[in-house]
Design an enzyme around this catalytic site. Structure first.
Site, PDB file in Angstrom:
ATOM      1  N   ASP A  12       4.358   0.871   7.486  1.00  0.00           N
ATOM      2  CA  ASP A  12       4.661   0.136   8.713  1.00  0.00           C
ATOM      3  C   ASP A  12       6.137   0.114   9.082  1.00  0.00           C
ATOM      4  O   ASP A  12       6.483  -0.077  10.241  1.00  0.00           O
ATOM      5  CB  ASP A  12       4.167  -1.313   8.574  1.00  0.00           C
ATOM      6  CG  ASP A  12       2.663  -1.408   8.403  1.00  0.00           C
ATOM      7  OD1 ASP A  12       1.969  -0.412   8.682  1.00  0.00           O
ATOM      8  OD2 ASP A  12       2.177  -2.479   7.983  1.00  0.00           O
ATOM      9  N   CYS A  66      -8.748   3.341  12.736  1.00  0.00           N
ATOM     10  CA  CYS A  66      -9.015   1.945  13.068  1.00  0.00           C
ATOM     11  C   CYS A  66     -10.527   1.739  13.124  1.00  0.00           C
ATOM     12  O   CYS A  66     -11.169   2.062  14.126  1.00  0.00           O
ATOM     13  CB  CYS A  66      -8.381   1.596  14.412  1.00  0.00           C
ATOM     14  SG  CYS A  66      -8.444  -0.159  14.807  1.00  0.00           S
ATOM     15  N   ALA A  86       0.822  -1.208   0.000  1.00  0.00           N
ATOM     16  CA  ALA A  86       0.000   0.000   0.000  1.00  0.00           C
ATOM     17  C   ALA A  86       0.858   1.261   0.000  1.00  0.00           C
ATOM     18  O   ALA A  86       0.606   2.201  -0.769  1.00  0.00           O
ATOM     19  CB  ALA A  86      -0.925  -0.002   1.214  1.00  0.00           C
ATOM     20  N   ALA A 127      -3.443   1.238   7.107  1.00  0.00           N
ATOM     21  CA  ALA A 127      -3.523   1.686   5.715  1.00  0.00           C
ATOM     22  C   ALA A 127      -3.987   3.131   5.649  1.00  0.00           C
ATOM     23  O   ALA A 127      -3.598   3.883   4.751  1.00  0.00           O
ATOM     24  CB  ALA A 127      -4.476   0.786   4.931  1.00  0.00           C
ATOM     25  N   ALA A 128      -4.822   3.540   6.607  1.00  0.00           N
ATOM     26  CA  ALA A 128      -5.277   4.927   6.652  1.00  0.00           C
ATOM     27  C   ALA A 128      -4.111   5.870   6.910  1.00  0.00           C
ATOM     28  O   ALA A 128      -4.086   6.995   6.385  1.00  0.00           O
ATOM     29  CB  ALA A 128      -6.333   5.092   7.738  1.00  0.00           C
ATOM     30  N   LYS A 157      -0.013   1.863  12.936  1.00  0.00           N
ATOM     31  CA  LYS A 157       0.405   1.325  11.642  1.00  0.00           C
ATOM     32  C   LYS A 157      -0.824   0.804  10.904  1.00  0.00           C
ATOM     33  O   LYS A 157      -1.224  -0.347  11.069  1.00  0.00           O
ATOM     34  CB  LYS A 157       1.446   0.221  11.838  1.00  0.00           C
ATOM     35  CG  LYS A 157       2.751   0.726  12.465  1.00  0.00           C
ATOM     36  CD  LYS A 157       3.770  -0.395  12.595  1.00  0.00           C
ATOM     37  CE  LYS A 157       5.048   0.083  13.278  1.00  0.00           C
ATOM     38  NZ  LYS A 157       5.782   1.068  12.486  1.00  0.00           N
ATOM     39  N   CYS A 182      -2.410  -2.422  12.378  1.00  0.00           N
ATOM     40  CA  CYS A 182      -3.846  -2.486  12.672  1.00  0.00           C
ATOM     41  C   CYS A 182      -4.073  -3.029  14.075  1.00  0.00           C
ATOM     42  O   CYS A 182      -4.527  -4.163  14.262  1.00  0.00           O
ATOM     43  CB  CYS A 182      -4.584  -3.323  11.640  1.00  0.00           C
ATOM     44  SG  CYS A 182      -6.381  -3.103  11.745  1.00  0.00           S
TER      45      CYS A 182
END
Length: 579
Positions: A450, A493, A165, A460-461, A458, A313
């Site tokens: 990450d 999250c 990502a 994706a957002a 950590k 996450c």
């Protein structure tokens, strides 16, 4: 006029006047190089005046201004090219001649011993000893290039290591800013995964294939893709080595390798994953097994674990637990299932604002919370798990728990290739400034995602916000400007507390709340169906069609206040040339 000869072709001097140009022409000089920015002092002749005088005598003139103490590699290369291409004797000048002689010494350091260059400058009256480390580094880099002649080599303006990502998002954001940018991605993977979707696979909402696409379909067409792994980083030489023995050099390096899931850190875990009731939504192939176990479990004990931070996450272990409990409750099974959450942490969630909403669901589902419980080993055949428990006094003891379902979040660490490189901090993560995401030692290296040692969640957002910041700052670096785009630690999250409702946690550095939407639309402190719609329907589409394609909706970078700069400093690309 104080002329100081360095070579048969190059002479340097302090500031010259228009009358000096006439004398230089009489002495058969063919070229003049100005290395002094205009308006440094009131009594200096500006570059345009010197250029006009030189032109009158048919002399070539170059304006390559240098701010004291800020000589760039690009300026060195430009100076070397001027000297190489010019005809006849050349004079370079600045206020004292030091900047001109420094450019010469740095350019020649790739071809001559540092000691000889320093001695020549000293005879001319210039002490350049402070440049010795940089000269030696340039010499070593040149030698490395010679040794690489037997190896396939390639150069790119920007090299991105990692096609997850973070790597794809920053590549797309860079190409959005400079569509013709020479950029390469290094990643051996053949598939790309939307990892946030694995929670929904484990909850029976998504099918695995909904989270997978071929790597070839997501790598930007304008980027060069090396389907290899990086094996060695040489940031002091702006190079990295690939696993096929090919070497890449770069102007800017981006590290986006992600992190490593350390399954082997828990004895017995790897051998039993995917069987004996042991599963994890942290793997593409195991998330379907999670859903299979949830559907088949009618009674017994279900344990969900979370290791010490950092992990990607951080809410994922709880997401799996809540969705499982919701499924059991819907089918009247929950009262027969003992659910335990064993976390190495001391709290349910790291940002206290969201704890009340989560606590409501813990109570609703009858979940037993076991804080400061760290999974240490698993016996799949016996269906037992061993934990180290720390009590209020800091005393450790071991506890063995039986299970029918064990969902494991594995310990996580930086990839070995990063931890063993000069780019890492003491913990193995890439050592960057938490706001600019620029490496603290190597200014032409950035990291995001990450693998960076930023103190944020950590997710994706987080990458969605980081990619534009890094792209903006890389453009600044390529333009030899200071980076000013700022990342404020944003992470998100979406905690799936039941099918159809989510607690949308959004926060930045220090746990400061950073909600994207007004509370009347989505109140992140409560479980809402609007947040579920966002998670299930919108976020996957935004990931594939926006984030990975450089569309920075709701992610435009913020900028720090530009520092005051000397108005006399000019773009070193725009030196003037007159034949």
């Amino acid at each position: 006029m104080d002329l100081r000869k360095l070579t048969s072709k190059l002479t340097v001097s302090p500031q010259i006047t228009i009358d000096d140009v006439n004398a230089l022409a009489s002495d058969n000089f063919k070229t003049i190089i100005c290395n002094r920015p205009d308006n440094e002092s009131e009594d200096q002749a500006n570059a345009q005046q010197i250029e006009n005088a030189a032109e009158a005598h048919g002399m070539a003139f170059y304006y390559l201004p240098v701010v004291p103490g800020e000589i760039s590699d690009r300026q060195i290369s430009q100076f070397a090219k001027i000297i190489q291409d010019c005809d006849g004797p050349t004079l370079a000048y600045c206020r004292t001649g030091t900047r001109s002689s420094s450019l010469w010494a740095l350019a020649e350091s790739e071809h001559q011993p540092t000691s000889e260059l320093l001695a020549t400058a000293s005879v001319a009256g210039y002490d350049l000893s402070s440049l010795a480390p940089r000269m030696q580094a340039r010499s070593a880099n040149a030698e490395l290039t010679k040794k690489s002649n037997g190896r396939r080599t390639a150069h790119h303006k920007v090299v991105v290591v990692g096609g997850g990502a973070a790597g794809l998002a920053v590549t797309a954001s860079l190409l959005k800013r400079q569509s013709n940018l020479d950029i390469a991605i290094v990643d051996s993977a053949t598939s790309h995964f939307y990892q946030p979707g694995w929670t929904l696979v484990g909850g029976g909402v998504f099918k695995p294939k909904q989270t997978e696409r071929s790597m070839a379909s997501v790598v930007p067409a304008r980027a060069k893709w090396y389907q290899n792994n990086a094996v060695t980083f040489k940031p002091e030489h702006n190079r990295l080595l690939l696993d096929n023995d090919e070497e890449l050099s770069y102007d800017v390096l981006v590290i986006a390798t992600g992190l490593s899931l350390n399954w082997e850190a828990i004895p017995g875990l790897s051998e039993t994953l995917g069987k004996n009731g042991v599963t994890s939504n942290y793997r593409y192939d195991l998330a379907p097994y999670t859903w299979q176990l949830v559907q088949s479990l009618g009674k017994g004990t279900a344990i969900f674990t979370q290791p010490p931070m950092p992990i990607k996450c951080a809410g994922a272990p709880q997401k799996a637990m809540y969705l499982s409990c919701d499924e059991w409750q819907r089918h009247g099974k929950l009262s027969d299932i003992n659910v335990e959450f064993c976390t190495a942490g001391a709290a349910l969630f790291g940002v206290s604002d969201y704890v009340p909403a989560l606590t409501n669901y813990v109570e609703k589902y009858g979940i037993k919370l076991n804080f400061k419980n760290t999974l240490k080993s698993v016996n799949g055949e016996a269906k037992t798990a061993q934990f180290v428990v720390v009590d209020a006094n800091g005393t450790e003891r071991e506890v063995t728990r039986s299970f029918d379902l064990l969902h494991v979040c594995p310990p996580q660490c930086a990839p070995k290739i990063i931890a063993d490189s000069p780019l890492s901090d003491d913990s193995g993560w890439v050592d960057v400034n938490s706001e600019s995401l620029q490496h603290k030692t190597y200014s032409n290296v950035y990291a995001l995602g990450d693998v960076a040692n930023t103190p944020n969640a950590k997710t994706a957002a987080a990458v969605r916000k980081q990619a534009p910041v890094v792209a903006e700052n890389i453009v600044s670096t390529l333009n030899e400007e200071s980076p000013c785009a700022v990342y404020e630690g944003y992470g998100s999250c979406p905690l799936t507390v039941e099918r159809g409702k989510i607690v949308l946690a959004e926060f930045g550095y220090g746990g400061v709340l950073q909600p994207t939407f007004p509370s009347w639309l989505i109140n992140g402190k409560r479980a809402t169906s609007a947040a579920w719609f966002l998670k299930e329907k919108l976020l996957p589409w935004l990931y594939w069609e926006a984030m990975l394609k450089g569309r920075e909706w709701l992610a435009s970078p913020k900028h720090s206040k530009p520092s005051e700069t000397n108005n006399t400093k000019r773009d070193v690309c725009d030196f003037k040339e007159k034949p």
